[in-house]
Design a protein around this motif. Sequence first.
Motif, PDB file in Angstrom:
ATOM      1  N   ILE A 176    -147.049  72.832 -68.338  1.00  0.00           N
ATOM      2  CA  ILE A 176    -147.225  71.698 -67.423  1.00  0.00           C
ATOM      3  C   ILE A 176    -146.975  70.363 -68.145  1.00  0.00           C
ATOM      4  N   GLY A 177    -147.499  70.238 -69.371  1.00  0.00           N
ATOM      5  CA  GLY A 177    -147.307  69.002 -70.134  1.00  0.00           C
ATOM      6  C   GLY A 177    -145.828  68.719 -70.351  1.00  0.00           C
ATOM      7  N   ARG A 178    -145.099  69.755 -70.718  1.00  0.00           N
ATOM      8  CA  ARG A 178    -143.648  69.603 -70.950  1.00  0.00           C
ATOM      9  C   ARG A 178    -142.953  69.122 -69.672  1.00  0.00           C
ATOM     10  N   GLN A 179    -143.328  69.724 -68.523  1.00  0.00           N
ATOM     11  CA  GLN A 179    -142.714  69.339 -67.241  1.00  0.00           C
ATOM     12  C   GLN A 179    -143.071  67.906 -66.860  1.00  0.00           C
ATOM     13  N   LEU A 180    -144.324  67.532 -67.147  1.00  0.00           N
ATOM     14  CA  LEU A 180    -144.769  66.176 -66.807  1.00  0.00           C
ATOM     15  C   LEU A 180    -143.999  65.137 -67.629  1.00  0.00           C
ATOM     16  N   LEU A 181    -143.825  65.431 -68.900  1.00  0.00           N
ATOM     17  CA  LEU A 181    -143.072  64.525 -69.779  1.00  0.00           C
ATOM     18  C   LEU A 181    -141.633  64.392 -69.267  1.00  0.00           C
ATOM     19  N   ARG A 182    -141.079  65.499 -68.855  1.00  0.00           N
ATOM     20  CA  ARG A 182    -139.712  65.487 -68.344  1.00  0.00           C
ATOM     21  C   ARG A 182    -139.631  64.648 -67.054  1.00  0.00           C
ATOM     22  N   ALA A 183    -140.665  64.784 -66.210  1.00  0.00           N
ATOM     23  CA  ALA A 183    -140.683  64.007 -64.963  1.00  0.00           C
ATOM     24  C   ALA A 183    -140.734  62.510 -65.276  1.00  0.00           C
ATOM     25  N   CYS A 184    -141.525  62.141 -66.301  1.00  0.00           N
ATOM     26  CA  CYS A 184    -141.596  60.727 -66.706  1.00  0.00           C
ATOM     27  C   CYS A 184    -140.210  60.247 -67.139  1.00  0.00           C
ATOM     28  N   LEU A 220    -155.276  69.057 -58.521  1.00  0.00           N
ATOM     29  CA  LEU A 220    -154.657  68.077 -59.397  1.00  0.00           C
ATOM     30  C   LEU A 220    -154.695  68.610 -60.829  1.00  0.00           C
ATOM     31  N   ALA A 221    -153.546  68.738 -61.452  1.00  0.00           N
ATOM     32  CA  ALA A 221    -153.469  69.406 -62.749  1.00  0.00           C
ATOM     33  C   ALA A 221    -153.189  68.466 -63.906  1.00  0.00           C
ATOM     34  N   CYS A 222    -152.530  67.349 -63.629  1.00  0.00           N
ATOM     35  CA  CYS A 222    -152.104  66.508 -64.747  1.00  0.00           C
ATOM     36  C   CYS A 222    -151.802  65.098 -64.276  1.00  0.00           C
ATOM     37  N   THR A 223    -151.794  64.198 -65.227  1.00  0.00           N
ATOM     38  CA  THR A 223    -151.404  62.820 -64.922  1.00  0.00           C
ATOM     39  C   THR A 223    -150.769  62.187 -66.153  1.00  0.00           C
ATOM     40  N   ALA A 224    -149.950  61.178 -65.910  1.00  0.00           N
ATOM     41  CA  ALA A 224    -149.355  60.382 -66.999  1.00  0.00           C
ATOM     42  C   ALA A 224    -149.008  59.011 -66.430  1.00  0.00           C
ATOM     43  N   TYR A 226    -142.460  53.010 -71.554  1.00  0.00           N
ATOM     44  CA  TYR A 226    -143.540  53.494 -72.422  1.00  0.00           C
ATOM     45  C   TYR A 226    -144.392  54.497 -71.622  1.00  0.00           C
ATOM     46  N   VAL A 227    -144.711  55.611 -72.247  1.00  0.00           N
ATOM     47  CA  VAL A 227    -145.515  56.661 -71.594  1.00  0.00           C
ATOM     48  C   VAL A 227    -146.876  56.725 -72.269  1.00  0.00           C
TER      49      VAL A 227
END
Length: 196
Positions: free
Chosen positions: A108-116, A65-69, A93-94
């Motif tokens: 990874i952060g950039r990809q996670l934000l994009r997924a949101c 598990l690498a990240c969550t939002a 809201y994120v």
Amino acid sequence: MGPQELGPTITLLAESFAESSWMSSGYAKLLEFLIKQYVVERRSLVPHAVMLVGVYKEGEGEGELACTAEVSFDARGANKDPPTPAAPRNCPYVCNMTVKKKLRRKGIGRQLLRACEELISQMKTIRKVYLHCRLIDTGPFEMYTKAGYSIVQTDSMLILLSFQRRKHLMCKELPPLVDSQFDTSDDEAAPSDRDQ
Ligand SMILES: CC(C)(COP(=O)(O)OP(=O)(O)OC[C@H]1O[C@@H](n2cnc3c(N)ncnc32)[C@H](O)[C@@H]1OP(=O)(O)O)[C@@H](O)C(=O)NCCC(=O)NCCS
């Protein structure tokens, strides 16, 4: 987030919270108890709020598990005790975005934000997404700015009297959803079924 990811996500959030509050890592274990209650409550709000997780995999291994939002889509999913400056409660809201420390600066952060954002685009017709960023968090601020977020409002100095860090409320207007933009092959919901 599936049930099997609950434990690792709570640990990740506790480590991140301890880090951002300059607590020793020993406190992370104590925090886990409180964070578990929060996460269980938030998970009960689906589909008004969701927690996303990302798994990092190298080679054939199972991955970690690498990240969550967390994303809230409307007033029913909004946090009961929202931070200042207040975001509109009915808008997406994120929050609680974090990447495991050893896996940072790999995109990874950039990809996670994009997924949101992609999820919001598919769930909502409201195009504005809000998030908060503390003034001292220059790394995340750069990530959000590069992703197209801009400052809407900033806490006044008075917030320091309540022992809180000053924060920016940031917003991005998502582009209109084009049907071919995302892979929706598994999504059978017609556009008219989407939440307003
Ligand atoms: C903020 C966070 C989620 C970023 O995750 P990440 O996977 O490291 O981010 P990315 O690798 O996708 O970085 C995207 C861009 O953001 C900026 N950025 C991210 N971290 C940065 C840092 N520490 N310093 C400066 N810029 C940074 C850079 O512009 C970066 O692009 P580049 O690597 O091409 O220069 C991660 O640092 C984190 O979990 N921090 C602790 C929790 C937190 O602060 N969450 C945000 C709350 S507002």
